[in-house]
Design an enzyme around this catalytic site. Structure first.
Site, short mmCIF file in Angstrom:
data_model
loop_
_atom_site.label_atom_id
_atom_site.label_comp_id
_atom_site.label_asym_id
_atom_site.label_seq_id
_atom_site.Cartn_x
_atom_site.Cartn_y
_atom_site.Cartn_z
N HIS A 22 -59.43 8.76 115.34
CA HIS A 22 -59.05 10.78 114.61
C HIS A 22 -60.13 11.25 115.29
O HIS A 22 -59.66 12.78 116.05
CB HIS A 22 -58.67 10.33 113.26
CG HIS A 22 -58.51 12.00 112.72
ND1 HIS A 22 -57.01 12.38 113.07
CD2 HIS A 22 -59.18 12.92 112.71
CE1 HIS A 22 -57.05 14.12 112.37
NE2 HIS A 22 -58.40 14.37 112.70
N GLU A 23 -61.54 10.85 114.86
CA GLU A 23 -62.45 12.28 115.04
C GLU A 23 -62.64 12.27 116.53
O GLU A 23 -62.73 12.55 117.72
CB GLU A 23 -63.83 11.83 114.40
CG GLU A 23 -63.36 12.05 113.04
CD GLU A 23 -63.08 13.55 112.27
OE1 GLU A 23 -63.12 14.48 113.28
OE2 GLU A 23 -61.86 13.20 111.10
N HIS A 26 -60.47 14.09 118.71
CA HIS A 26 -60.72 15.87 118.26
C HIS A 26 -61.98 16.03 119.66
O HIS A 26 -62.13 16.93 120.37
CB HIS A 26 -62.35 16.15 117.27
CG HIS A 26 -60.26 16.27 115.88
ND1 HIS A 26 -59.55 16.88 116.50
CD2 HIS A 26 -60.41 15.07 115.12
CE1 HIS A 26 -58.51 17.39 115.77
NE2 HIS A 26 -59.36 16.12 114.50
#
Length: 367
Positions: A22-23, A26
């Protein structure tokens, strides 16, 4: 391996991978849009490990494995920044100076990567072991059930409910659960014949008084042959979409009272399930990770401030209005969003502890 150790290791592996991916979404999107990333952290708390890469990003591994974060350079914006932070900004590399589309891409990339992870995991699983398929063939009839009373037998294939020709197990489940107590007919293929069986759908009542229908059968599951890469990728996309729709439908049933909110689990339940799934092998753990990845992607897209979906709502309003939403509105929204998330966390943890029987145990001690 002791059960507690297996549970802790499986939980750390599952959550660690999901948070990292997920990170990473980003992070890569920020780099793509020309934003410097100051910190990439897995977990919270005082870092156990930290190091800097060649572009100046600080990578951290922290002890509390309940999430993580990426801190883009200049994320705070001119209104929130201190004079020291403003003086340290790198021209052209700050998040707040980027066009609204670039900022939205950076925020949306996290959930998108969770969906991509689910697709990759399912595709790898289908290439390695084949795609599991639940068929509308009865494997077991529950004693005392509506199906037993109707005369349904193992190996029967349910092909019709009333006048409706069923398309699969999901179709059967949807129609039966929606018709508690209904008098209808089942068309079952038994050998070379199609037999019609009158049936009265069973009724299950939850703690809130909601009623759902139940037939009382378990269907058979088969594992297909390992799939070719392109076929596996297509099947993985289908499976990810199916889980997305199923999750949203389950949430809607909770919101409308069709299912009890006590079904909502939190981190303790995830830890328990991680340990249980791990004992069945790698394939089961991979499938569980894919399911959780879909859930994590969806949750982060909910339009709640402090979540990615809430920020995307603000960016959408900014694109429509031609100016950012006022700081006061953002501050109040983020405070309300944090309260909602904290409340959900506490509620799900309470559900987990109830599920484990803690409160019954405490009551038995006091009694």
């Amino acid at each position: 391996m002791p059960e507690l150790l297996r549970t802790l290791l499986a939980f750390a592996l599952v959550l660690g991978v999901l948070v990292f991916i997920h990170e990473l979404g980003h992070y890569l999107a920020a780099r793509w849009r020309g934003v410097h990333v100051e910190v990439f952290s897995i977990g919270f708390g005082r870092p156990l490990l930290r190091w800097h890469d060649r572009v100046g990003t600080e990578w951290r591994l922290c002890p509390v494995p309940l999430g993580g974060y990426v801190k883009p350079h200049g994320f705070e914006g001119p209104e929130e920044a201190t004079p020291e932070q403003v003086a340290a900004w790198l021209p052209g590399r700050t998040f707040h100076d980027k066009p609204v589309l670039s900022r939205a891409i950076v925020i949306a990339a996290g959930p998108v990567f969770n969906f991509l992870l689910a697709i990759v995991l399912f595709a790898g699983l289908f290439m390695a072991t084949g795609r599991p398929e639940i068929r509308n063939v009865v494997g077991q009839v529950m004693p005392g059930s509506a199906a037993e009373a109707a005369g349904v037998k193992p190996e029967d294939m349910i092909v019709r409910i009333g006048t409706h020709a069923v398309s699969g197990v999901a179709d059967i489940q949807a129609r039966i659960t929606a018709e508690p107590g209904a008098h209808t007919e089942l068309g079952v293929r038994r050998g070379d014949q199609v037999v019609t069986l009158p049936v009265t759908v069973g009724i299950v009542t939850d703690k809130n008084g909601g009623r759902t229908g139940q037939l009382g059968v378990m269907f058979t599951a088969t594992i297909g042959k390992p799939m070719a890469p392109l076929a596996a990728l297509g099947a993985a996309v289908q499976e990810t979409w199916r889980l997305t729709v199923q999750t949203l439908d389950g949430l809607w049933q909770m919101l409308t009272g069709q299912h009890s909110a006590k079904d909502l689990g939190g981190p303790l339940r995830i830890a328990q399930m991680s340990g249980q799934v791990a004992q069945y092998g790698v394939a089961s753990l991979v499938s569980f990770m894919a399911l959780l990845s879909v859930n994590l992607g969806l949750i982060n897209l909910f339009p709640i401030p402090v979540l990615d979906g809430g920020r995307l709502v603000f960016y959408g309003l900014e694109a429509l209005l031609g100016r950012p939403v006022s700081r006061r509105v953002r501050d109040i929204s983020f405070q309300a969003g944090f309260a909602v998330i904290a409340g959900l966390f506490l509620f799900s943890t309470f559900n987990d502890l109830s599920h484990f029987g803690l409160f019954r145990w405490v009551a038995s001690l006091s009694g």
